[in-house]
Design an enzyme around this catalytic site. Sequence first.
Site, PDB file in Angstrom:
ATOM      1  N   HIS A 180       4.103  -1.927  11.115  1.00 22.34           N
ATOM      2  CA  HIS A 180       3.866  -3.324  10.734  1.00 22.34           C
ATOM      3  C   HIS A 180       2.549  -3.683  11.427  1.00 22.34           C
ATOM      4  CE1 HIS A 180       8.071  -3.262   9.525  1.00 22.34           C
ATOM      5  NE2 HIS A 180       8.425  -2.952  10.748  1.00 22.34           N
ATOM      6  N   GLN A 217       1.585  -6.651  13.822  1.00 16.31           N
ATOM      7  CA  GLN A 217       2.206  -6.767  15.145  1.00 16.31           C
ATOM      8  C   GLN A 217       1.316  -6.190  16.249  1.00 16.31           C
ATOM      9  OE1 GLN A 217       6.313  -5.383  15.009  1.00 16.31           O
ATOM     10  NE2 GLN A 217       6.796  -6.712  13.279  1.00 16.31           N
ATOM     11  N   HIS A 264      14.630   4.018  11.999  1.00 15.67           N
ATOM     12  CA  HIS A 264      15.430   3.907  13.227  1.00 15.67           C
ATOM     13  C   HIS A 264      16.694   4.778  13.136  1.00 15.67           C
ATOM     14  CE1 HIS A 264      12.598   0.955  14.490  1.00 15.67           C
ATOM     15  NE2 HIS A 264      12.954   0.099  13.572  1.00 15.67           N
ATOM     16  N   ASP A 296       5.641   1.523  14.250  1.00 18.91           N
ATOM     17  CA  ASP A 296       6.448   0.313  14.086  1.00 18.91           C
ATOM     18  C   ASP A 296       5.748  -0.951  14.614  1.00 18.91           C
ATOM     19  OD1 ASP A 296       8.532  -1.365  13.518  1.00 18.91           O
ATOM     20  OD2 ASP A 296       9.984  -0.456  14.861  1.00 18.91           O
TER      21      ASP A 296
HETATM   22 ZN    ZN Z   1      10.074  -1.850  11.457  1.00 18.77          ZN
END
Ligand code: ZN
Length: 449
Positions: free
Chosen positions: A53, A56, A265, A316
């Site tokens: 992402h 982020q 995950h 991530d």
């Molecule tokens: Zn994620």
Amino acid sequence: MRSMVFAEALLPEGWRRDVRVDVDAQGRIAAVVPDAQPGRFVALPGMPNLHSHAFQRGMAGLTEHAGASDDSFWTWRELMYRFLAQLTPEDVEAIATLAYAEMLERGFTRVGEFHYLHHAPDGAPYADRAEMGTRIAAAAQATGINLTLLPSFYAHGEIGGAPPVQGQRRFLNDLDGFAMLVEGSRRAIAGLPGANLGLAPHSLRAATIEEIRAVGAMAQAGEPLHIHAAEQVREVEAAIRILGLPPIAALLQAGLVSERWCLIHATHGTAGELARVAQAGAVAGLCPVTESNLGDGIFAAPGFREVGGMFGVGTDSNVLIGAAVELRTLEYAQRLALRSRNVLAPRGGSTGRALWQGAVEGGSRALAAGPAGIAPGAWADLVLLDPDDAAFAARSGDRILDSLVFAARDGVIREVWVGGRRVVEDGVHPLRAQAERRVAAILARILAA
Ligand SMILES: [Zn+2]
């Protein structure tokens, strides 16, 4: 056609010396010839980053201060929602440019951008519904990283179809709106060399089983499907309470796990669930640095590998970006949990090689990137190391790779090539400094607000 020569190269069958790699005009490998001609560098296959992402990256390091109550993934998510509420499309492009430049410098040559920040701050779609995806594609084009754009379907706030909260309004689509977004996303990557599309129902929190099935039906042949699964104990408990099954079991029961799927995950998958995931040929998308940062838990990697499960790694939250640190953290979590060493290596084998090759294979499948590694038909995506670097003194082959993963400082990757084009030279991406300045200005504005 151009040719490159290497002192050593890690091929799917193992290390070879004096390797010549022929690259065609499209940037794919045409031929690999060992024992051909000596070269200066050691070549590794570029690492796919199967889960990012990008925006982020802008909040990296800003959530490490304890709150008034116990901190968790859920309190972090509140901070993340507050941060993204302030981002414009220009901001997202600038932050993604920095993130992608860093990914390239640290060994990633393709990024799977799991993209859910679609709309304006008030929740209204932009005039071009795929405005944000277009910005992601622009960042990929500018930096030269291969892009797998994964527009994400997000409709609800909790498992079972509960209403979304205000912090989620920039993410939301119904199925018709999502179909338009997918078409816009296809246009956004058209003409971008090496790019492809996949679809990503966000999670069982954000999409019902029926919606996940409908999103899967929108994917064209060969396009991968990604979903967040079982990251948090709380979401596993909610799934059991509301659906009668944990998330991965619910996806399996619905027939939604196949070799097209990547389960991001999968942290709290049971041994039985993970055996079925492995059997189905789905990839476990592991994000060890972020999972550590968020306190998610430890994935049962040794059991998954024993049943033939495929895995890849993703950055991530992008709190810290690097192929080596993801693999090292994956192995170290196992060592700490099991009080053992070299947990993910085969008997008598190199841990660095097992991790690097495993993640290249699983990541390539998860992003539908074509053949994995330095092999004919694959993209000429290469990470080059200097064997004369002190970090690799008196080493070759597996020892170089083990040293890269476990013992080398940042900056030992000398060059990175994507699709036969050099994008990192002398360890630095040419856009890094400019991207850092732009992101610093964005952060000054946001943190002053
Ligand atoms: Zn994620």
